[in-house]
Design an enzyme around this catalytic site. Structure first.
Site, short mmCIF file in Angstrom:
data_model
loop_
_atom_site.label_atom_id
_atom_site.label_comp_id
_atom_site.label_asym_id
_atom_site.label_seq_id
_atom_site.Cartn_x
_atom_site.Cartn_y
_atom_site.Cartn_z
N CYS A 34 0.89 -0.95 -0.28
CA CYS A 34 -0.26 -0.37 -0.31
C CYS A 34 0.86 0.90 0.17
CB CYS A 34 -1.02 0.22 1.06
SG CYS A 34 -2.41 1.49 0.97
N HIS A 58 -3.38 -5.48 0.59
CA HIS A 58 -2.85 -5.75 1.85
C HIS A 58 -2.74 -7.44 2.05
CE1 HIS A 58 -2.54 -2.05 3.89
NE2 HIS A 58 -3.56 -1.98 2.51
N GLU A 64 -0.82 -9.18 4.33
CA GLU A 64 -1.31 -9.32 5.89
C GLU A 64 -2.46 -10.00 6.46
OE1 GLU A 64 -1.67 -5.25 5.27
OE2 GLU A 64 -0.89 -7.27 4.15
#
Length: 524
Positions: free
Chosen positions: A85, A180, A182
């Protein structure tokens, strides 16, 4: 013993609330990592000698002169980079690409088209288009977007609103994603991160519970020497694992101080004494301090103030106990990473303060005992793994989390003995029924909350005007995010009837259906 720090990943933090989640994913892959601010000193960066660097997201815009920037050294170390990001945007901007504020922001679920050949995304997909293009289901959260690639980069991913949603310089092993990986919503996120960690960075999985325990024991013994250590034992998972770890490291030098502050769950004091003093052979001093805590909390309604008061009084009690003991120089706490995250008390201090935790924000500036936090860098799942490895019973290791301030943050507003007694009974009924109906281990955390408001009800043939409690149950992998547990209506009806019928003073029961975010798991 293998050197569990031999292969390490550096995470540079730009202030994202997901930064610690990136660290958790790296740790899950069996690789040690640390989080440092994006502007960490170059000497520290060189000394850390990472095998790879991950650049986090962040709330700032890359457009403008005040945008956070990386040291040029980051791009000169010769190690792989992964920008997420904001991390992708700042990489693009500093290497000669172009970034703009997007007219169409992307927040939430999105589908990404995988373009071309990339080591990082090769053979990773969720779906394919009719034309054979690979698609990924991902999670977006950005306002800026890259509109021009730096020299040496190629496009590896795109969405309808972000034609450059992924980029790669395979020669330098620099990669960037607008999404993202994660978060769990990105279905292939863990595979992508593991590909980066193992294949691109060449790391091996050395971060294992048995190695962590061995290294922790070595560190504790070196730091403590022959001193006596006091541990504030609450009976929760974190302090229990800390007690077991410390006892294994220093034996009888550990003295656990169990403070009954009047804000514990039903029967908790007896359970703690039975488990640790009688079964595990750990020395436990039981201090009854209900009156002292309740007097300190009288008239206080602000949750931050309550947390800090509870933390302060705990410290006072520990210091008084330490004065009675020879060589007592250390105060140990079961502080873990999520505590530090929400208090924005980590190494970076970039994230916004959500709430302070009594283990962190409540500590006085001048502490007469040195602080020992053996679990401070571990996530909840890592703590549970250590507890299992240390031989603690399953029901203790996988017990639902209980906040350090106890019922003090589950009673909204002013804390009174009457409120705590009512809440204890209601909470005990809820937990008992969760066990009886095999729901306890299916939810991540469950509890009752006391609301300091009264509601009209009908008991028998008469009108009553009594208090309200809310039931809260959530499902979570990491406690960074959570969804409310969809418990059966019949079950909730049964629990509600029991509480209203058996707890005099409660006339209404509600169920909390808020997720995290936007709500936190605890009400205060």
């Amino acid at each position: 013993m293998s050197d569990l720090y031999a292969h390490r990943i550096l995470i540079l933090d730009f202030g994202s609330q997901y930064t610690q989640l990136i660290a958790r994913r790296v740790r899950e892959a069996g690789v040690y990592c640390e989080i440092h601010p994006y502007d960490m000193a170059e000497s520290t960066l060189r000394d850390f000698a990472p095998r790879g660097i991950i650049l986090s997201g962040g709330p700032a815009s890359t457009v403008g002169e005040t945008a956070p920037r990386l040291s040029p050294l980051i791009f000169e170390l010769g190690v792989p980079l992964l920008g997420i990001c904001y991390g992708m945007q700042v990489m693009a901007a500093q290497l000669g690409g172009r970034v703009e504020v997007s007219a169409q922001r992307e927040y939430g679920y999105a589908q990404v088209y995988v373009h071309g050949h990339s080591r990082l995304l090769q053979n990773i997909e969720d779906h394919t288009t009719a034309g054979g293009e690979a698609l990924l289901d991902v999670w977006m959260s950005h306002g800026d977007r890259v509109i021009g690639l730096p020299e040496g980069f190629k496009r590896i991913a795109a969405t309808a609103h972000a034609p450059l949603a992924g980029m790669a310089d395979e020669k330098r092993r620099f990669y960037g994603f607008q999404f993202h990986p994660e978060v769990t919503h990105t279905r292939q996120g863990i595979r992508i991160l593991e590909r980066f960690i193992y294949d691109i960075c060449g790391c091996e999985a050395l971060w294992e519970p048995r190695h962590i325990i061995a290294k922790s024991i070595e560190n504790i013994r070196t730091k403590v020497g022959a001193d006596t250590v006091l541990l504030g034992l609450s009976g929760g998972v974190d302090s229990s694992v800390a007690a077991a770890l410390l006892h294994k490291a220093i034996g009888d030098q550990l003295i656990c101080v169990f403070v009954d502050n009047g804000l514990l769950r039903q029967g908790e004091a007896d359970q703690v004494m039975a488990t640790f003093a009688r079964h595990l052979g750990i020395k436990v001093i039981h201090i009854s301090a209900e009156t002292r805590f309740l007097e300190a909390l009288a008239g206080v309604i602000d949750p931050e103030a309550k947390r800090k008061i509870i933390g302060r009084v705990f410290i006072e009690v520990f210091e008084e106990e330490a004065a009675k003991l020879p060589n007592a120089q250390w105060l140990a706490q079961g502080t873990i990473y999520p505590d530090v995250i929400e208090s924005a008390g980590g190494k970076t201090g970039k994230a916004q303060v959500i709430k302070s935790h009594h283990n962190v924000g409540g500590l006085p500036e001048e502490l007469n005992l040195k602080l020992l936090e053996p679990l401070r860098e571990l996530f909840k799942d890592e703590v549970r793994q250590l507890g299992t490895e240390l031989g603690l019973p399953f029901e203790l290791v996988y017990r639902h989390p209980f906040p350090g301030p106890g019922l003090g943050v589950r009673i909204l507003g002013e804390v009174k003995k009457e409120y705590a007694d009512l809440l204890r009974l209601a909470d005990a009924i809820f937990i008992e029924e969760l066990h009886a109906h095999d729901w306890y281990d299916k939810v991540s955390q469950a509890f009752a909350v006391f609301l300091p408001v009264k509601s009209v009800g009908v008991m028998g043939d008469g009108r009553c005007y009594d208090f309200v409690v809310a039931l809260r149950a959530v499902e979570s992998v990491d406690f960074m995010t959570a969804r409310w547990a969809h418990l059966p209506y019949d079950f909730l009806d049964h629990v509600s009837r029991r509480i209203i019928n058996e707890v005099a003073g409660i006339s209404r029961v509600t169920y909390d259906i808020s997720g995290k975010p936007p709500a936190t798991i605890e009400w205060e």
